[in-house]
Design a protein around this motif. Structure first.
Motif, PDB file in Angstrom:
ATOM      1  N   ALA A   1       0.818  -1.220   0.000  1.00  0.00           N
ATOM      2  CA  ALA A   1       0.000   0.000   0.000  1.00  0.00           C
ATOM      3  C   ALA A   1       0.851   1.269   0.000  1.00  0.00           C
ATOM      4  N   THR A   2       2.065   1.199   0.565  1.00  0.00           N
ATOM      5  CA  THR A   2       2.868   2.417   0.718  1.00  0.00           C
ATOM      6  C   THR A   2       4.293   2.279   0.188  1.00  0.00           C
ATOM      7  N   TRP A   3       4.570   1.269  -0.616  1.00  0.00           N
ATOM      8  CA  TRP A   3       5.946   1.033  -1.040  1.00  0.00           C
ATOM      9  C   TRP A   3       6.518   2.191  -1.866  1.00  0.00           C
ATOM     10  N   CYS A   4       5.660   2.920  -2.580  1.00  0.00           N
ATOM     11  CA  CYS A   4       6.138   3.991  -3.460  1.00  0.00           C
ATOM     12  C   CYS A   4       6.177   5.343  -2.760  1.00  0.00           C
ATOM     13  N   ASP A   5       5.738   5.428  -1.495  1.00  0.00           N
ATOM     14  CA  ASP A   5       5.699   6.704  -0.772  1.00  0.00           C
ATOM     15  C   ASP A   5       7.046   7.015  -0.130  1.00  0.00           C
ATOM     16  N   TRP A   6       7.235   8.295   0.210  1.00  0.00           N
ATOM     17  CA  TRP A   6       8.469   8.740   0.855  1.00  0.00           C
ATOM     18  C   TRP A   6       8.201   8.940   2.347  1.00  0.00           C
ATOM     19  N   ALA A   7       8.821   8.089   3.162  1.00  0.00           N
ATOM     20  CA  ALA A   7       8.665   8.226   4.611  1.00  0.00           C
ATOM     21  C   ALA A   7       9.235   9.576   5.064  1.00  0.00           C
ATOM     22  N   PRO A   8       8.627  10.253   6.023  1.00  0.00           N
ATOM     23  CA  PRO A   8       7.540   9.792   6.898  1.00  0.00           C
ATOM     24  C   PRO A   8       6.137  10.096   6.386  1.00  0.00           C
ATOM     25  N   PHE A   9       6.002  10.422   5.112  1.00  0.00           N
ATOM     26  CA  PHE A   9       4.697  10.814   4.573  1.00  0.00           C
ATOM     27  C   PHE A   9       3.938   9.613   4.006  1.00  0.00           C
ATOM     28  N   ASP A  10       4.329   8.401   4.430  1.00  0.00           N
ATOM     29  CA  ASP A  10       3.658   7.180   3.990  1.00  0.00           C
ATOM     30  C   ASP A  10       2.605   6.727   4.987  1.00  0.00           C
ATOM     31  N   GLN A  11       2.313   7.562   5.985  1.00  0.00           N
ATOM     32  CA  GLN A  11       1.325   7.220   7.013  1.00  0.00           C
ATOM     33  C   GLN A  11      -0.065   7.724   6.618  1.00  0.00           C
ATOM     34  N   ASP A  12      -1.069   7.235   7.354  1.00  0.00           N
ATOM     35  CA  ASP A  12      -2.450   7.652   7.071  1.00  0.00           C
ATOM     36  C   ASP A  12      -2.686   9.127   7.375  1.00  0.00           C
ATOM     37  N   ASN A  13      -1.879   9.696   8.253  1.00  0.00           N
ATOM     38  CA  ASN A  13      -2.035  11.113   8.620  1.00  0.00           C
ATOM     39  C   ASN A  13      -1.146  12.013   7.764  1.00  0.00           C
ATOM     40  N   TYR A  14      -0.865  11.585   6.545  1.00  0.00           N
ATOM     41  CA  TYR A  14       0.058  12.325   5.683  1.00  0.00           C
ATOM     42  C   TYR A  14      -0.417  13.747   5.419  1.00  0.00           C
ATOM     43  N   GLN A  15      -1.738  13.974   5.326  1.00  0.00           N
ATOM     44  CA  GLN A  15      -2.233  15.326   5.070  1.00  0.00           C
ATOM     45  C   GLN A  15      -1.923  16.259   6.242  1.00  0.00           C
ATOM     46  N   THR A  16      -2.039  15.743   7.441  1.00  0.00           N
ATOM     47  CA  THR A  16      -1.689  16.543   8.620  1.00  0.00           C
ATOM     48  C   THR A  16      -0.199  16.853   8.633  1.00  0.00           C
ATOM     49  N   LEU A  17       0.625  15.870   8.248  1.00  0.00           N
ATOM     50  CA  LEU A  17       2.074  16.082   8.190  1.00  0.00           C
ATOM     51  C   LEU A  17       2.426  17.137   7.144  1.00  0.00           C
ATOM     52  N   PHE A  18       1.739  17.100   6.018  1.00  0.00           N
ATOM     53  CA  PHE A  18       1.956  18.138   5.002  1.00  0.00           C
ATOM     54  C   PHE A  18       1.577  19.511   5.552  1.00  0.00           C
ATOM     55  N   GLY A  19       0.485  19.562   6.308  1.00  0.00           N
ATOM     56  CA  GLY A  19       0.069  20.825   6.914  1.00  0.00           C
ATOM     57  C   GLY A  19       1.095  21.346   7.904  1.00  0.00           C
ATOM     58  N   VAL A  20       1.686  20.439   8.682  1.00  0.00           N
ATOM     59  CA  VAL A  20       2.735  20.823   9.626  1.00  0.00           C
ATOM     60  C   VAL A  20       3.947  21.365   8.884  1.00  0.00           C
ATOM     61  N   LEU A  21       4.305  20.711   7.787  1.00  0.00           N
ATOM     62  CA  LEU A  21       5.455  21.145   6.990  1.00  0.00           C
ATOM     63  C   LEU A  21       5.224  22.543   6.421  1.00  0.00           C
ATOM     64  N   ASP A  22       4.034  22.769   5.888  1.00  0.00           N
ATOM     65  CA  ASP A  22       3.690  24.100   5.376  1.00  0.00           C
ATOM     66  C   ASP A  22       3.742  25.134   6.488  1.00  0.00           C
ATOM     67  N   ASN A  23       3.235  24.740   7.647  1.00  0.00           N
ATOM     68  CA  ASN A  23       3.156  25.685   8.750  1.00  0.00           C
ATOM     69  C   ASN A  23       4.529  26.055   9.296  1.00  0.00           C
ATOM     70  N   CYS A  24       5.480  25.142   9.222  1.00  0.00           N
ATOM     71  CA  CYS A  24       6.841  25.460   9.650  1.00  0.00           C
ATOM     72  C   CYS A  24       7.371  26.650   8.853  1.00  0.00           C
ATOM     73  N   PHE A  25       7.109  26.638   7.549  1.00  0.00           N
ATOM     74  CA  PHE A  25       7.538  27.748   6.697  1.00  0.00           C
ATOM     75  C   PHE A  25       6.734  29.009   6.996  1.00  0.00           C
ATOM     76  N   LEU A  26       5.415  28.865   7.044  1.00  0.00           N
ATOM     77  CA  LEU A  26       4.555  30.038   7.084  1.00  0.00           C
ATOM     78  C   LEU A  26       4.557  30.733   8.438  1.00  0.00           C
ATOM     79  N   VAL A  27       4.634  29.967   9.537  1.00  0.00           N
ATOM     80  CA  VAL A  27       4.708  30.592  10.860  1.00  0.00           C
ATOM     81  C   VAL A  27       6.030  31.342  11.003  1.00  0.00           C
ATOM     82  N   ALA A  28       7.117  30.716  10.538  1.00  0.00           N
ATOM     83  CA  ALA A  28       8.421  31.396  10.579  1.00  0.00           C
ATOM     84  C   ALA A  28       8.397  32.644   9.711  1.00  0.00           C
TER      85      ALA A  28
END
Length: 496
Positions: A69-96
């Protein structure tokens, strides 16, 4: 027979030395901020590659697959909460970015803009490249990518206050809305180029989607160091007229009380001396300029909408319309194409009517139902998708472009400053810094809300547009009074 002057030479000599310098600075700052936005865009394109539907991807025969199910994904974004992780990544840039912006304007007023911009672009290029190198160094740590995003966000704050201050130094009120509306297309041009460059590498080696834009912005930093001219006076050009003749007369009348007697002789403080006042404005002093607080809060919600599209539109198109990563990235550029037209139209209309606040308010009100329609009918056909993306892009980015350019420049040279020319960077930083809080909230909220359905994300965006309008109601009322003859006619921001 005497030979006539070549047509090309006649064309060149028809422009004054001042005009050539102004055109050159406009082009140069356009190039600089295009590079800034170009380097921000890859993350939104690469998201759909970091987490994919692996069942549709051809499996290499020599690869030892442990999870189908996740062999082609790039860890740590291969989890079910990947959208939240993407949001955190965006927020690191935008809050700074939002945090750093309030300090960036203060530095921009007190440091040479050429050095400040060059340093910012070189460091932005470095951290953009470091994100891409994570692919080649096989880094799977969220902390690494988050740290890079924080540092890149801080470095990117050097750009906007500095380029607006530089353009404001060279161009007076006149047709500022139109000129800066056209100039502000660098935001959309940068997004488009960033999408195309990142899309060219995303499917094969997504690291290059960051490295190439990083090298581009670093190169423009070197160009800035060698060619940027901060003020017309630095090359013996004529400074622009920041206020109308009526404002100048009022300033002279208001400064008449400055006449004073020294040792029996009359000493008059002329307006020329006022114009030469170079003390940088304080943060609180900038907040007291009429209109700064209202437009700052309006931009908070307007930028929330714009940056949610910037970071999530390719993924939305990929999920809803089922496009591949590259196709979704290419399609998302239509939103920025619409933004170019919307920014120019907002500038032209506000120049003609003198109603910056009213222009923003009308476009924001029109954007709300268009976002609703795009969510419900925008993916029915290719033609509908193209049309709705162009329309929504124009209505969403038009007010955002107007506030961050012509409005910021008008307020930064407001007549209440009485000749203090060193307020542009601070005012721009306050307005854009407040807006950047919304830019940080939008993608984060989208990451949290999107698992419950994209409909809820669009309801959030529509609500933000309505709130943005509410903060402009007092200014719109004042402008309406001017048009109805109940108050002073305003061109830009004369009285609030």
């Amino acid at each position: 027979m005497k030979s006539s002057t070549a047509p090309g030479i006649r064309f060149i000599t028809s422009f004054s030395r001042d005009s050539w310098y102004r055109g050159f600075i406009l082009f140069l700052t356009f190039l600089f901020y295009t590079a800034y936005h170009l380097s921000r865009k890859p993350i939104s394109i690469v998201k759909s590659q970091l987490h994919r539907n692996c069942s549709t991807v051809l499996q290499p025969t020599d690869l030892n697959i442990t999870n189908n199910a996740t062999w082609c994904d790039w860890a740590p974004f291969d989890q079910d909460n990947y959208q939240t992780l993407f949001g955190v990544l965006d927020n690191c840039f935008l809050v700074a970015y939002a945090f750093g912006m309030f300090f960036s304007g203060i530095f921009g007023e007190r440091l040479p803009l050429r050095y400040y911009l060059s340093f910012g672009m070189l460091m932005s290029g470095l951290f953009t490249c470091l994100f891409g190198l994570g692919f080649y160094w096989n880094i799977h740590s969220l902390g690494y990518y988050g740290f890079i995003q924080v540092m890149n966000g801080l470095m990117q704050t050097t750009g906007w206050p500095a380029v607006v201050a530089c353009v404001g130094n060279w161009f007076g009120k006149g047709k500022r809305g139109f000129i800066m509306g056209v100039w502000n297309s660098h935001t959309s041009v940068g997004n488009i180029l960033g999408s195309l460059i990142a899309g060219a590498f995303v499917s094969s080696a997504w690291g290059m989607s960051f490295i190439v834009p990083g090298l581009i912005i670093a190169s423009t930093g070197i160009l800035c160091f060698f060619f940027l001219v901060e003020k017309p006076e630095d090359v013996n050009c004529t400074p622009p007229q920041h206020h109308s003749e009526r404002e100048s007369v009022e300033t002279e009348q208001n400064s008449a009380h400055a006449d004073q007697t020294v040792n029996g002789s009359i000493c008059t403080e002329s307006t020329e001396l006022v114009e030469e006042h170079v003390e940088a404005i304080s943060f609180c002093g900038a907040l007291r300029i009429p209109g700064v607080v209202e437009f700052s809060l309006c931009l908070l919600f307007a930028k929330l909408v714009s940056y949610t599209f910037l970071y999530w539109l390719p993924l939305y198109i990929s999920n809803v319309a089922h496009f591949e990563a590259k196709e979704a990235g290419d399609m998302s550029t239509l939103f920025d194409v619409g933004g170019i037209v919307g920014g120019i139209m907002a500038g032209v209309v506000s120049d003609y009517t003198g109603g910056r606040a009213t222009t923003c308010c009308v476009m924001l009100l029109a954007a709300a139902p268009m976002l609703f329609l795009y969510n419900y009918i925008g993916q029915r056909s290719l033609g509908t998708t193209i049309g709705m993306l162009l329309l929504c892009g124009g209505l969403v980015n038009g007010p955002y472009a107007l506030i961050t350019t012509a409005v910021s420049a008008d307020l930064g040279t407001h007549e209440s400053l009485r000749g203090n020319s060193r307020a542009l960077s601070t005012v721009t930083a306050i307005i854009d810094g407040t807006g950047s809080i919304g830019a940080a909230l939008g993608p984060l909220l989208a990451g949290v809300i999107s698992p419950t359905g994209w409909n809820n994300v669009f309801y959030m965006l529509i609500s933000a547009d309505v709130l943005a309008c509410l903060f402009l109601t007092r200014l719109v009322y004042k402008e309406a009074q001017g048009w109805c003859g109940c108050g002073p006619r305003m061109r830009g921001f004369k009285e609030f």
